[in-house]
Each structure stands twice: as C-alpha cells, then as structure tokens.
Design a protein around this motif. Structure first.
Motif, PDB file in Angstrom:
ATOM      1  N   ALA A 183      51.954  64.226  -3.296  1.00  0.00           N
ATOM      2  CA  ALA A 183      50.832  64.173  -2.359  1.00  0.00           C
ATOM      3  C   ALA A 183      49.563  64.668  -3.031  1.00  0.00           C
ATOM      4  CB  ALA A 183      51.135  65.010  -1.125  1.00  0.00           C
ATOM      5  N   LEU A 184      48.463  64.102  -2.595  1.00  0.00           N
ATOM      6  CA  LEU A 184      47.137  64.496  -3.027  1.00  0.00           C
ATOM      7  C   LEU A 184      46.439  65.128  -1.827  1.00  0.00           C
ATOM      8  CD1 LEU A 184      44.700  64.365  -5.022  1.00  0.00           C
ATOM      9  CD2 LEU A 184      44.206  62.120  -4.015  1.00  0.00           C
ATOM     10  N   PHE A 185      46.003  66.373  -1.972  1.00  0.00           N
ATOM     11  CA  PHE A 185      45.279  67.087  -0.931  1.00  0.00           C
ATOM     12  C   PHE A 185      43.813  67.103  -1.319  1.00  0.00           C
ATOM     13  CE2 PHE A 185      49.556  68.325  -0.382  1.00  0.00           C
ATOM     14  CZ  PHE A 185      49.723  68.858   0.890  1.00  0.00           C
ATOM     15  N   LEU A 186      42.941  66.584  -0.452  1.00  0.00           N
ATOM     16  CA  LEU A 186      41.516  66.490  -0.754  1.00  0.00           C
ATOM     17  C   LEU A 186      40.688  67.154   0.336  1.00  0.00           C
ATOM     18  CD1 LEU A 186      41.127  62.710  -1.718  1.00  0.00           C
ATOM     19  CD2 LEU A 186      40.909  64.662  -3.257  1.00  0.00           C
ATOM     20  N   LEU A 187      39.701  67.922  -0.067  1.00  0.00           N
ATOM     21  CA  LEU A 187      38.671  68.399   0.844  1.00  0.00           C
ATOM     22  C   LEU A 187      37.422  67.625   0.448  1.00  0.00           C
ATOM     23  CD1 LEU A 187      37.895  70.327   3.126  1.00  0.00           C
ATOM     24  CD2 LEU A 187      37.260  71.997   1.381  1.00  0.00           C
ATOM     25  N   THR A 188      37.001  66.709   1.314  1.00  0.00           N
ATOM     26  CA  THR A 188      35.929  65.770   0.972  1.00  0.00           C
ATOM     27  C   THR A 188      34.923  65.647   2.110  1.00  0.00           C
ATOM     28  OG1 THR A 188      37.143  63.888   1.895  1.00  0.00           O
ATOM     29  CG2 THR A 188      37.450  64.335  -0.440  1.00  0.00           C
ATOM     30  N   SER A 189      33.824  64.997   1.797  1.00  0.00           N
ATOM     31  CA  SER A 189      32.877  64.548   2.813  1.00  0.00           C
ATOM     32  C   SER A 189      32.396  63.170   2.381  1.00  0.00           C
ATOM     33  CB  SER A 189      31.716  65.530   2.962  1.00  0.00           C
ATOM     34  OG  SER A 189      31.054  65.707   1.739  1.00  0.00           O
ATOM     35  N   GLU A 190      31.777  62.490   3.317  1.00  0.00           N
ATOM     36  CA  GLU A 190      31.217  61.167   3.060  1.00  0.00           C
ATOM     37  C   GLU A 190      32.270  60.172   2.602  1.00  0.00           C
ATOM     38  OE1 GLU A 190      27.914  61.628   0.355  1.00  0.00           O
ATOM     39  OE2 GLU A 190      27.349  63.509   1.311  1.00  0.00           O
ATOM     40  N   GLU A 191      33.524  60.375   3.018  1.00  0.00           N
ATOM     41  CA  GLU A 191      34.577  59.491   2.546  1.00  0.00           C
ATOM     42  C   GLU A 191      34.593  58.171   3.310  1.00  0.00           C
ATOM     43  OE1 GLU A 191      36.283  61.857   5.846  1.00  0.00           O
ATOM     44  OE2 GLU A 191      35.283  62.440   4.032  1.00  0.00           O
ATOM     45  N   VAL A 192      34.961  57.119   2.608  1.00  0.00           N
ATOM     46  CA  VAL A 192      35.195  55.802   3.185  1.00  0.00           C
ATOM     47  C   VAL A 192      36.695  55.579   3.026  1.00  0.00           C
ATOM     48  CG1 VAL A 192      34.627  53.356   3.075  1.00  0.00           C
ATOM     49  CG2 VAL A 192      32.889  55.064   2.482  1.00  0.00           C
ATOM     50  N   VAL A 193      37.457  55.981   4.053  1.00  0.00           N
ATOM     51  CA  VAL A 193      38.909  56.076   3.953  1.00  0.00           C
ATOM     52  C   VAL A 193      39.549  54.755   3.545  1.00  0.00           C
ATOM     53  CG1 VAL A 193      41.021  56.551   5.250  1.00  0.00           C
ATOM     54  CG2 VAL A 193      39.040  58.021   5.528  1.00  0.00           C
ATOM     55  N   ASP A 194      39.129  53.636   4.153  1.00  0.00           N
ATOM     56  CA  ASP A 194      39.751  52.349   3.814  1.00  0.00           C
ATOM     57  C   ASP A 194      39.546  51.996   2.345  1.00  0.00           C
ATOM     58  OD1 ASP A 194      40.605  52.089   6.404  1.00  0.00           O
ATOM     59  OD2 ASP A 194      38.974  50.753   7.005  1.00  0.00           O
ATOM     60  N   ARG A 195      38.360  52.248   1.823  1.00  0.00           N
ATOM     61  CA  ARG A 195      38.072  51.933   0.419  1.00  0.00           C
ATOM     62  C   ARG A 195      38.869  52.845  -0.520  1.00  0.00           C
ATOM     63  NH1 ARG A 195      33.791  49.826  -2.739  1.00  0.00           N
ATOM     64  NH2 ARG A 195      34.795  49.524  -4.738  1.00  0.00           N
ATOM     65  N   ILE A 196      39.003  54.117  -0.152  1.00  0.00           N
ATOM     66  CA  ILE A 196      39.799  55.036  -0.959  1.00  0.00           C
ATOM     67  C   ILE A 196      41.234  54.533  -1.030  1.00  0.00           C
ATOM     68  CG2 ILE A 196      40.742  57.385  -1.105  1.00  0.00           C
ATOM     69  CD1 ILE A 196      38.130  58.301   0.319  1.00  0.00           C
ATOM     70  N   HIS A 197      41.776  54.152   0.118  1.00  0.00           N
ATOM     71  CA  HIS A 197      43.164  53.660   0.169  1.00  0.00           C
ATOM     72  C   HIS A 197      43.342  52.446  -0.738  1.00  0.00           C
ATOM     73  CE1 HIS A 197      46.726  51.627   1.968  1.00  0.00           C
ATOM     74  NE2 HIS A 197      47.187  52.860   1.863  1.00  0.00           N
ATOM     75  N   GLN A 198      42.386  51.526  -0.726  1.00  0.00           N
ATOM     76  CA  GLN A 198      42.460  50.336  -1.574  1.00  0.00           C
ATOM     77  C   GLN A 198      42.478  50.679  -3.053  1.00  0.00           C
ATOM     78  OE1 GLN A 198      39.062  47.976  -0.566  1.00  0.00           O
ATOM     79  NE2 GLN A 198      39.844  47.406   1.439  1.00  0.00           N
ATOM     80  N   GLU A 199      41.770  51.727  -3.439  1.00  0.00           N
ATOM     81  CA  GLU A 199      41.617  52.079  -4.841  1.00  0.00           C
ATOM     82  C   GLU A 199      42.751  52.940  -5.402  1.00  0.00           C
ATOM     83  OE1 GLU A 199      39.141  51.025  -6.905  1.00  0.00           O
ATOM     84  OE2 GLU A 199      38.297  49.818  -5.281  1.00  0.00           O
ATOM     85  N   LEU A 200      43.523  53.587  -4.534  1.00  0.00           N
ATOM     86  CA  LEU A 200      44.590  54.453  -5.018  1.00  0.00           C
ATOM     87  C   LEU A 200      45.681  53.619  -5.685  1.00  0.00           C
ATOM     88  CD1 LEU A 200      44.831  57.036  -2.117  1.00  0.00           C
ATOM     89  CD2 LEU A 200      43.826  57.371  -4.379  1.00  0.00           C
ATOM     90  N   PRO A 201      46.252  54.109  -6.778  1.00  0.00           N
ATOM     91  CA  PRO A 201      47.236  53.335  -7.542  1.00  0.00           C
ATOM     92  C   PRO A 201      48.449  52.958  -6.715  1.00  0.00           C
ATOM     93  CG  PRO A 201      46.775  55.461  -8.606  1.00  0.00           C
ATOM     94  CD  PRO A 201      46.013  55.423  -7.336  1.00  0.00           C
ATOM     95  N   GLY A 202      48.902  51.745  -6.926  1.00  0.00           N
ATOM     96  CA  GLY A 202      50.124  51.271  -6.290  1.00  0.00           C
ATOM     97  C   GLY A 202      49.944  50.772  -4.875  1.00  0.00           C
ATOM     98  N   GLY A 203      48.825  51.080  -4.237  1.00  0.00           N
ATOM     99  CA  GLY A 203      48.577  50.625  -2.877  1.00  0.00           C
ATOM    100  C   GLY A 203      49.586  51.128  -1.859  1.00  0.00           C
ATOM    101  N   SER A 204      50.372  52.134  -2.232  1.00  0.00           N
ATOM    102  CA  SER A 204      51.431  52.571  -1.330  1.00  0.00           C
ATOM    103  C   SER A 204      51.211  53.974  -0.783  1.00  0.00           C
ATOM    104  CB  SER A 204      52.774  52.511  -2.060  1.00  0.00           C
ATOM    105  OG  SER A 204      52.719  53.307  -3.233  1.00  0.00           O
TER     106      SER A 204
END
Length: 161
Positions: free
Chosen positions: A118-139
């Motif tokens: 798991a990756l734990f992130l403390l972020t702001s200004e996130e575009v969740v759908d775009r982040i999901h698309q870019e993460l390796p494996g798409g899973s």
C-alpha cells in the motif's frame, strides 16, 4: 484541503515502484505530495515492511512518529522506531480527532494483507482518477479518508518534531 489516501496494490512490490510516477504527477500539477509512506507485505512474512518516502515529501512533512503510530495501530508494527505502548491510546485519540477513525483503521487492516502493498499519501490538489490511471499495473485500489484544513493543522501539531 489535504487528503489522506491509501492505495492498495495486489503484489508486495508494486507500491514501492510508484515514486517516479508520483514525482511526475506532482510536476504536472495533478497533486501536491505533503508526505508519503509505503507498506510492503511479502506473503512469507508475519509483518509488513514500512518506509517513509522522503523524496516526495514537502517541507511540511509529518514526523516519522505519525507514520509509526498509524502503522502500529493498523499492522501492529512501528515505523522508524516509534514505540507502541502507553502513548498509543493518546495518539489513537489524536488520530480520531483528525478524521482517522477506527473504521478507517479496520478497513485498511482488512485490505492490506500478506502478499499485497500500500501507498499512504498526504496530498492536496489531487486528481484521483488521473492518479489511478498513472499508477503501475492499473490494479491499485483506493481507500480514501478526507482531512479538512483544520484536521490537517491538528495532525501536524500533534506529530511534528
């Protein structure tokens, strides 16, 4: 407003492979990483391995104590030498005050299991759908807990230093 997000991956190595992707997303302005940590849990181990991702963290990064206590409460394993003992109750209460409640802890505990990461992130200004698309494996699977600005400030006050 900051958000604490947890991205679960189906293998124990995948979460460790996202640093470059997150740096790229940050450069594109799709998120601002304030702090990040990874949990890797090989299927042959009793406990997960944890580490803070210092290359992504901004100037306001939380102390290792925060990640240590959070991971200690979820996985019963401290990060960076943070002890779990008498302070766990008080810090557990502080986590609840900033929106990290028992339901969040139970959900992460039930989903991040041996053989996953798991990756734990403390972020702001996130575009969740775009982040999901870019993460390796798409899973990757998102477990999401929003923090308000007040909650983020209280969180930093509790765990800085």
């Amino acid at each position: 407003m900051a958000a604490l997000t947890v991205w679960k991956f189906p293998s124990s190595e995948q979460a460790s492979q996202v640093e470059d992707t997150l740096l790229s997303l940050q450069k594109q302005g799709l998120l601002q990483v304030h702090d990040a940590a990874v949990v890797s849990w090989p299927s042959d181990r009793k406990q997960p391995k944890t580490r803070q991702l210092h290359n992504l963290a901004g100037a306001g990064a939380l102390a290792g104590t925060f990640w240590g206590m959070l991971f200690g409460l979820i996985f019963f394993v401290p990060l960076l030498g943070a002890a779990i003992g008498a302070a766990a109750g008080a810090l557990g209460g502080a986590l609840t005050d900033v929106g990290i409640d028992d339901d969040f802890i139970r959900q992460v505990r039930s989903e991040v299991t041996p053989g996953s990461s798991a990756l734990f992130l403390l972020t702001s200004e996130e575009v969740v759908d775009r982040i999901h698309q870019e993460l390796p494996g798409g899973s990757a699977k998102l477990i999401h807990s929003n923090l308000s600005e007040d909650d983020e400030t209280r969180l930093r006050e509790v765990f800085q230093g």
